[in-house]
Motif scaffolding. Sequence first.
Motif, PDB file in Angstrom:
ATOM      1  N   LEU A  95      74.390  -1.775   5.014  1.00  0.00           N
ATOM      2  CA  LEU A  95      74.211  -2.859   5.965  1.00  0.00           C
ATOM      3  C   LEU A  95      73.219  -3.851   5.381  1.00  0.00           C
ATOM      4  N   LEU A  96      73.575  -5.125   5.437  1.00  0.00           N
ATOM      5  CA  LEU A  96      72.670  -6.185   5.017  1.00  0.00           C
ATOM      6  C   LEU A  96      72.093  -6.822   6.275  1.00  0.00           C
ATOM      7  N   VAL A  97      70.779  -6.960   6.326  1.00  0.00           N
ATOM      8  CA  VAL A  97      70.106  -7.490   7.508  1.00  0.00           C
ATOM      9  C   VAL A  97      69.229  -8.669   7.106  1.00  0.00           C
ATOM     10  N   GLY A  98      69.439  -9.814   7.746  1.00  0.00           N
ATOM     11  CA  GLY A  98      68.615 -10.980   7.483  1.00  0.00           C
ATOM     12  C   GLY A  98      67.294 -10.881   8.225  1.00  0.00           C
ATOM     13  N   SER A  99      66.194 -10.983   7.489  1.00  0.00           N
ATOM     14  CA  SER A  99      64.860 -10.911   8.091  1.00  0.00           C
ATOM     15  C   SER A  99      64.363 -12.325   8.348  1.00  0.00           C
ATOM     16  N   MET A 100      64.590 -12.804   9.572  1.00  0.00           N
ATOM     17  CA  MET A 100      64.262 -14.177   9.903  1.00  0.00           C
ATOM     18  C   MET A 100      62.754 -14.430   9.900  1.00  0.00           C
ATOM     19  N   GLY A 101      61.977 -13.383  10.128  1.00  0.00           N
ATOM     20  CA  GLY A 101      60.532 -13.520  10.087  1.00  0.00           C
ATOM     21  C   GLY A 101      59.950 -13.331   8.713  1.00  0.00           C
ATOM     22  N   ALA A 102      60.829 -13.214   7.717  1.00  0.00           N
ATOM     23  CA  ALA A 102      60.377 -13.033   6.335  1.00  0.00           C
ATOM     24  C   ALA A 102      61.250 -13.884   5.419  1.00  0.00           C
ATOM     25  N   ASP A 103      61.494 -13.392   4.213  1.00  0.00           N
ATOM     26  CA  ASP A 103      62.241 -14.187   3.233  1.00  0.00           C
ATOM     27  C   ASP A 103      63.242 -13.348   2.450  1.00  0.00           C
ATOM     28  N   TYR A 104      63.794 -12.333   3.101  1.00  0.00           N
ATOM     29  CA  TYR A 104      64.665 -11.436   2.358  1.00  0.00           C
ATOM     30  C   TYR A 104      65.792 -10.871   3.218  1.00  0.00           C
ATOM     31  N   VAL A 105      66.780 -10.345   2.506  1.00  0.00           N
ATOM     32  CA  VAL A 105      67.851  -9.564   3.112  1.00  0.00           C
ATOM     33  C   VAL A 105      67.548  -8.098   2.842  1.00  0.00           C
ATOM     34  N   GLU A 106      67.467  -7.325   3.905  1.00  0.00           N
ATOM     35  CA  GLU A 106      67.166  -5.904   3.764  1.00  0.00           C
ATOM     36  C   GLU A 106      68.464  -5.123   3.603  1.00  0.00           C
ATOM     37  N   VAL A 107      68.500  -4.255   2.613  1.00  0.00           N
ATOM     38  CA  VAL A 107      69.688  -3.451   2.327  1.00  0.00           C
ATOM     39  C   VAL A 107      69.447  -2.048   2.869  1.00  0.00           C
ATOM     40  N   ILE A 108      70.280  -1.623   3.801  1.00  0.00           N
ATOM     41  CA  ILE A 108      70.099  -0.333   4.461  1.00  0.00           C
ATOM     42  C   ILE A 108      71.259   0.594   4.131  1.00  0.00           C
ATOM     43  N   ASP A 109      70.930   1.779   3.613  1.00  0.00           N
ATOM     44  CA  ASP A 109      71.911   2.852   3.511  1.00  0.00           C
ATOM     45  C   ASP A 109      71.998   3.449   4.907  1.00  0.00           C
ATOM     46  N   TRP A 110      73.039   3.047   5.657  1.00  0.00           N
ATOM     47  CA  TRP A 110      73.069   3.391   7.083  1.00  0.00           C
ATOM     48  C   TRP A 110      73.363   4.860   7.338  1.00  0.00           C
ATOM     49  N   ARG A 111      73.988   5.513   6.397  1.00  0.00           N
ATOM     50  CA  ARG A 111      74.226   6.952   6.568  1.00  0.00           C
ATOM     51  C   ARG A 111      72.937   7.744   6.369  1.00  0.00           C
ATOM     52  N   ALA A 112      72.124   7.302   5.399  1.00  0.00           N
ATOM     53  CA  ALA A 112      70.830   7.955   5.160  1.00  0.00           C
ATOM     54  C   ALA A 112      69.738   7.388   6.058  1.00  0.00           C
ATOM     55  N   ARG A 113      70.046   6.261   6.706  1.00  0.00           N
ATOM     56  CA  ARG A 113      69.124   5.587   7.620  1.00  0.00           C
ATOM     57  C   ARG A 113      67.822   5.192   6.918  1.00  0.00           C
ATOM     58  N   LYS A 114      67.964   4.557   5.779  1.00  0.00           N
ATOM     59  CA  LYS A 114      66.770   4.120   5.064  1.00  0.00           C
ATOM     60  C   LYS A 114      67.048   2.833   4.297  1.00  0.00           C
ATOM     61  N   THR A 115      65.995   2.056   4.084  1.00  0.00           N
ATOM     62  CA  THR A 115      66.073   0.831   3.301  1.00  0.00           C
ATOM     63  C   THR A 115      66.051   1.177   1.820  1.00  0.00           C
ATOM     64  N   VAL A 116      66.978   0.596   1.060  1.00  0.00           N
ATOM     65  CA  VAL A 116      67.041   0.882  -0.366  1.00  0.00           C
ATOM     66  C   VAL A 116      66.656  -0.318  -1.225  1.00  0.00           C
ATOM     67  N   LYS A 117      66.647  -1.522  -0.625  1.00  0.00           N
ATOM     68  CA  LYS A 117      66.311  -2.699  -1.413  1.00  0.00           C
ATOM     69  C   LYS A 117      66.044  -3.875  -0.483  1.00  0.00           C
ATOM     70  N   LYS A 118      65.273  -4.840  -0.995  1.00  0.00           N
ATOM     71  CA  LYS A 118      65.089  -6.113  -0.316  1.00  0.00           C
ATOM     72  C   LYS A 118      65.461  -7.223  -1.293  1.00  0.00           C
ATOM     73  N   ILE A 119      66.452  -8.024  -0.909  1.00  0.00           N
ATOM     74  CA  ILE A 119      66.930  -9.116  -1.752  1.00  0.00           C
ATOM     75  C   ILE A 119      66.233 -10.395  -1.288  1.00  0.00           C
ATOM     76  N   VAL A 120      65.321 -10.905  -2.081  1.00  0.00           N
ATOM     77  CA  VAL A 120      64.602 -12.106  -1.703  1.00  0.00           C
ATOM     78  C   VAL A 120      65.540 -13.302  -1.793  1.00  0.00           C
ATOM     79  N   THR A 121      65.660 -14.023  -0.696  1.00  0.00           N
ATOM     80  CA  THR A 121      66.505 -15.225  -0.662  1.00  0.00           C
ATOM     81  C   THR A 121      65.625 -16.447  -0.428  1.00  0.00           C
ATOM     82  N   ALA A 122      65.147 -16.617   0.803  1.00  0.00           N
ATOM     83  CA  ALA A 122      64.227 -17.709   1.142  1.00  0.00           C
ATOM     84  C   ALA A 122      63.702 -17.448   2.541  1.00  0.00           C
ATOM     85  N   LYS A 123      62.766 -18.259   2.966  1.00  0.00           N
ATOM     86  CA  LYS A 123      62.158 -18.112   4.282  1.00  0.00           C
ATOM     87  C   LYS A 123      63.221 -18.145   5.383  1.00  0.00           C
ATOM     88  N   ALA A 124      63.052 -17.236   6.356  1.00  0.00           N
ATOM     89  CA  ALA A 124      63.897 -17.193   7.552  1.00  0.00           C
ATOM     90  C   ALA A 124      65.341 -16.829   7.248  1.00  0.00           C
TER      91      ALA A 124
END
Length: 320
Positions: A193-222
Motif C-alpha cells: 500500500l502506498l500512502v501519501g503523507s500530507m503532513g510530510a513530504d513522502y509516500v509511505e510504503v506499507i507491507d500490508w500483510r506484515a503490517r509494517k512500513t518498509v520504505k518512505k519515498i520522498v516526493t515533496a511537501k504535502a
Amino acid sequence: MKLPLLTGLITSALLSISAAQAETAIVLNSVDENVSFIDTRTYKETGRAPACKEPHHLIATPDDSSVIVACAVSNELVFFDPATGKEQKRIKNISDPYQLGFSPDNKWFVANSLRLDRVDLYRAADYSLVARVPAAKTPSHMAFDKASQFVFITLQDSNEVLAIDLKTQQPIWKVPVGPTPAGIHMTPDDKYLLVGSMGADYVEVIDWRARKTVKKIVTAKAAHNFLARGDGRHVFVSNRSMNGSISLVDMQTLTEVEKYDVPGGPDDMEIRADGKELWATARFARKVQVVNLEQKKLAYSIPVGRSPHGVSFISHAPRQ
C-alpha cells in the motif's frame, strides 16, 4: 442549494461545443457548489452549472455506463451518462459521501463519511446499506486488495490506516503511518500500500500483510493523492502545497522517477485517453493545471471555481 441538476445543465453545455470534440472536462467546484465545463480543444471554461452541496469526488461505475457525483453535504449520489450528460438517477440518503470506491469484484460500493468518522458499506448491485463501520478519525481515501477481501482506509486525524474485512464488515486492524495520511494506492502486484503523507513530504510504503512500513519515498511537501498512469508500473502523486508538484513513482523500484512543477495545491488528477496530458485540480488556486507528459511540463492553467476537487472527462460521441 438544491440540485436542479445535470440533466439539461450538462447537456446544454455540451451542445455549445462542436460535435467533433471528443471530450469535455468537468470539474467539481466544492465551495461554489457547481460544476465547470472545459473545452479540451481550446483549454477554456465554457460554462458552469449548479451542482449540490460540497461535490468533492466522482467515479465511474464499473461498466462505465454512469459517472457518479458524490454530494457530501446534501447526502446523495447523482448518476449521469458520460456520453450525453443526461441525468440517469439520484440516490438520496447516502450519508456524507466524501470519497467513493467499488471493490474489484464489483460486489461492494464503499463511501467514506469524512465528517462523521464512519465508513459505509453498500451492495453495489442496488446501493443498499449493509453496514456502518466506525472509523475515527476523519476517514479520507481508500484502496482494495485484488481479492476484494479488504478495503483500506486512511484516517487523516489519527495518522493511521484502517483495514476492514468486507466479508464480515468489521474493522480488523490499524497501523500507524505518517502525519495526515490522505491518498492510498495498492501496487499492481498486490504487495504494498502506498500512502501519501500530507503532513510530510513522502509516500509511505506499507507491507500490508506484515503490517509494517518498509520504505518512505520522498516526493515533496504535502504528498496527497494517487492516479495510476495506466502502464501497470507507474503512479502519479500530487504534492498538494501552494508551490506544488506532481511526482511520477515507479511501483517496481519504489522510487520517484519524474517530477513536474504544478503550483496551486494539485489534488485530484485524470489522464487523457491518449496518455499525453495529465489534468489536475489546483485546490488553492481555483484552477485546473494541464501537464504535457511528452514535454514534462505545465502546458495550460485554466481558471475555474473555488476549491476545485474532482475532475473527469465526458465524451461527445453518441453511445452505441
